[in-house]
Design a protein around this motif. Structure first.
Motif, PDB file in Angstrom:
ATOM      1  N   ALA A 181       0.843  -1.190   0.000  1.00  0.00           N
ATOM      2  CA  ALA A 181       0.000   0.000   0.000  1.00  0.00           C
ATOM      3  C   ALA A 181       0.879   1.240   0.000  1.00  0.00           C
ATOM      4  O   ALA A 181       2.042   1.184   0.412  1.00  0.00           O
ATOM      5  N   PRO A 182       0.360   2.350  -0.446  1.00  0.00           N
ATOM      6  CA  PRO A 182       1.151   3.588  -0.465  1.00  0.00           C
ATOM      7  C   PRO A 182       1.717   3.908   0.913  1.00  0.00           C
ATOM      8  O   PRO A 182       0.981   3.956   1.907  1.00  0.00           O
ATOM      9  N   GLY A 183       3.018   4.105   0.971  1.00  0.00           N
ATOM     10  CA  GLY A 183       3.667   4.485   2.213  1.00  0.00           C
ATOM     11  C   GLY A 183       3.850   3.364   3.222  1.00  0.00           C
ATOM     12  O   GLY A 183       4.271   3.611   4.349  1.00  0.00           O
ATOM     13  N   LYS A 184       3.541   2.129   2.812  1.00  0.00           N
ATOM     14  CA  LYS A 184       3.655   1.000   3.737  1.00  0.00           C
ATOM     15  C   LYS A 184       4.579  -0.065   3.172  1.00  0.00           C
ATOM     16  O   LYS A 184       4.975  -0.027   2.014  1.00  0.00           O
ATOM     17  N   GLY A 185       4.915  -1.027   4.006  1.00  0.00           N
ATOM     18  CA  GLY A 185       5.792  -2.107   3.590  1.00  0.00           C
ATOM     19  C   GLY A 185       5.056  -3.191   2.836  1.00  0.00           C
ATOM     20  O   GLY A 185       3.836  -3.174   2.691  1.00  0.00           O
ATOM     21  N   LEU A 186       5.822  -4.157   2.365  1.00  0.00           N
ATOM     22  CA  LEU A 186       5.263  -5.275   1.622  1.00  0.00           C
ATOM     23  C   LEU A 186       4.488  -6.185   2.568  1.00  0.00           C
ATOM     24  O   LEU A 186       4.961  -6.500   3.663  1.00  0.00           O
ATOM     25  N   GLU A 187       3.319  -6.612   2.137  1.00  0.00           N
ATOM     26  CA  GLU A 187       2.441  -7.440   2.966  1.00  0.00           C
ATOM     27  C   GLU A 187       2.094  -8.709   2.204  1.00  0.00           C
ATOM     28  O   GLU A 187       1.574  -8.638   1.080  1.00  0.00           O
ATOM     29  N   TRP A 188       2.345  -9.867   2.798  1.00  0.00           N
ATOM     30  CA  TRP A 188       1.954 -11.135   2.191  1.00  0.00           C
ATOM     31  C   TRP A 188       0.437 -11.246   2.166  1.00  0.00           C
ATOM     32  O   TRP A 188      -0.231 -10.905   3.147  1.00  0.00           O
ATOM     33  N   VAL A 189      -0.101 -11.729   1.054  1.00  0.00           N
ATOM     34  CA  VAL A 189      -1.548 -11.844   0.886  1.00  0.00           C
ATOM     35  C   VAL A 189      -1.998 -13.304   0.891  1.00  0.00           C
ATOM     36  O   VAL A 189      -2.943 -13.671   1.595  1.00  0.00           O
ATOM     37  N   ALA A 190      -1.312 -14.139   0.127  1.00  0.00           N
ATOM     38  CA  ALA A 190      -1.720 -15.543   0.015  1.00  0.00           C
ATOM     39  C   ALA A 190      -0.614 -16.332  -0.654  1.00  0.00           C
ATOM     40  O   ALA A 190       0.222 -15.762  -1.360  1.00  0.00           O
ATOM     41  N   HIS A 191      -0.614 -17.645  -0.447  1.00  0.00           N
ATOM     42  CA  HIS A 191       0.275 -18.516  -1.219  1.00  0.00           C
ATOM     43  C   HIS A 191      -0.452 -19.803  -1.575  1.00  0.00           C
ATOM     44  O   HIS A 191      -1.480 -20.158  -0.973  1.00  0.00           O
ATOM     45  N   ILE A 192       0.107 -20.468  -2.567  1.00  0.00           N
ATOM     46  CA  ILE A 192      -0.429 -21.750  -3.002  1.00  0.00           C
ATOM     47  C   ILE A 192       0.732 -22.672  -3.319  1.00  0.00           C
ATOM     48  O   ILE A 192       1.685 -22.279  -3.992  1.00  0.00           O
ATOM     49  N   THR A 193       0.680 -23.873  -2.794  1.00  0.00           N
ATOM     50  CA  THR A 193       1.752 -24.843  -2.997  1.00  0.00           C
ATOM     51  C   THR A 193       1.565 -25.558  -4.330  1.00  0.00           C
ATOM     52  O   THR A 193       0.501 -25.477  -4.945  1.00  0.00           O
ATOM     53  N   VAL A 236      -7.536 -10.796   4.173  1.00  0.00           N
ATOM     54  CA  VAL A 236      -8.227 -11.120   2.920  1.00  0.00           C
ATOM     55  C   VAL A 236      -8.957 -12.454   2.989  1.00  0.00           C
ATOM     56  O   VAL A 236      -9.704 -12.791   2.068  1.00  0.00           O
ATOM     57  N   ARG A 237      -8.771 -13.196   4.070  1.00  0.00           N
ATOM     58  CA  ARG A 237      -9.393 -14.517   4.163  1.00  0.00           C
ATOM     59  C   ARG A 237     -10.903 -14.400   4.034  1.00  0.00           C
ATOM     60  O   ARG A 237     -11.537 -13.560   4.688  1.00  0.00           O
ATOM     61  N   GLY A 238     -11.477 -15.249   3.184  1.00  0.00           N
ATOM     62  CA  GLY A 238     -12.912 -15.197   2.933  1.00  0.00           C
ATOM     63  C   GLY A 238     -13.288 -14.291   1.771  1.00  0.00           C
ATOM     64  O   GLY A 238     -14.410 -14.350   1.269  1.00  0.00           O
ATOM     65  N   ARG A 239     -12.351 -13.453   1.335  1.00  0.00           N
ATOM     66  CA  ARG A 239     -12.601 -12.552   0.206  1.00  0.00           C
ATOM     67  C   ARG A 239     -11.679 -12.843  -0.967  1.00  0.00           C
ATOM     68  O   ARG A 239     -11.886 -12.295  -2.053  1.00  0.00           O
ATOM     69  N   ALA A 240     -10.666 -13.658  -0.745  1.00  0.00           N
ATOM     70  CA  ALA A 240      -9.662 -13.911  -1.778  1.00  0.00           C
ATOM     71  C   ALA A 240      -9.587 -15.391  -2.110  1.00  0.00           C
ATOM     72  O   ALA A 240      -9.795 -16.244  -1.239  1.00  0.00           O
ATOM     73  N   THR A 241      -9.277 -15.671  -3.364  1.00  0.00           N
ATOM     74  CA  THR A 241      -9.031 -17.041  -3.807  1.00  0.00           C
ATOM     75  C   THR A 241      -7.792 -17.039  -4.678  1.00  0.00           C
ATOM     76  O   THR A 241      -7.757 -16.367  -5.714  1.00  0.00           O
ATOM     77  N   ILE A 242      -6.780 -17.787  -4.252  1.00  0.00           N
ATOM     78  CA  ILE A 242      -5.560 -17.937  -5.051  1.00  0.00           C
ATOM     79  C   ILE A 242      -5.661 -19.252  -5.809  1.00  0.00           C
ATOM     80  O   ILE A 242      -6.149 -20.255  -5.275  1.00  0.00           O
ATOM     81  N   TYR A 284      -4.070 -17.908   3.407  1.00  0.00           N
ATOM     82  CA  TYR A 284      -4.416 -16.509   3.211  1.00  0.00           C
ATOM     83  C   TYR A 284      -4.096 -15.683   4.449  1.00  0.00           C
ATOM     84  O   TYR A 284      -4.220 -16.160   5.585  1.00  0.00           O
ATOM     85  N   ALA A 285      -3.735 -14.427   4.230  1.00  0.00           N
ATOM     86  CA  ALA A 285      -3.596 -13.488   5.332  1.00  0.00           C
ATOM     87  C   ALA A 285      -4.981 -13.198   5.901  1.00  0.00           C
ATOM     88  O   ALA A 285      -5.974 -13.160   5.164  1.00  0.00           O
ATOM     89  N   PRO A 286      -5.071 -12.986   7.196  1.00  0.00           N
ATOM     90  CA  PRO A 286      -6.383 -12.732   7.819  1.00  0.00           C
ATOM     91  C   PRO A 286      -7.149 -11.581   7.180  1.00  0.00           C
ATOM     92  O   PRO A 286      -8.382 -11.626   7.113  1.00  0.00           O
TER      93      PRO A 286
END
Length: 115
Positions: free
Chosen positions: A40-52, A63-69, A59-61
């Protein structure tokens, strides 16, 4: 040389949806855990999700329930579907070739959530 190319970002209203894509080359994609991270603007890198490689996702809390990787190993493609977008989801989204969102990444794709 590893290359990651993200696409699919844009301007969307709160409550809307987007699907981000990433095309990978120069790596053994089908054997690599892949992530999405965002900044996000002015913020650090934030992990969102991964898939093996076995299609196990986490998923990161925030976005959990709103994101699908998801991934398509046949085409070396990674996806992130984001629903019910919030203004705080605004940022540059990157795909990375690791579990934590700290690996190599591309130029990113901008997501802006605004009225």
């Amino acid at each position: 040389e590893v290359q990651l190319v993200e696409s699919g970002g844009g301007l969307v209203q709160p409550g809307g949806s987007l699907t981000l894509s990433c095309v990978a080359s120069g790596l053994n994609f089908e054997s690599t855990t892949m992530s999405w991270a965002r900044q996000a603007p002015g913020k650090g890198l934030e992990w969102v999700a991964h898939i093996t490689p076995e299609q196990s996702a986490a998923y990161a809390p925030v976005v959990r329930g709103r994101a699908t990787i998801s991934r398509n190993n046949a085409f070396n493609k990674l996806y992130l579907r984001l629903n019910n977008l919030k203004t705080e989801d605004t940022g540059m989204y990157f795909c990375t070739n690791d579990r934590l969102g700290l690996g190599q990444r591309g130029q990113g794709t901008q997501v802006t959530v605004s009225t």
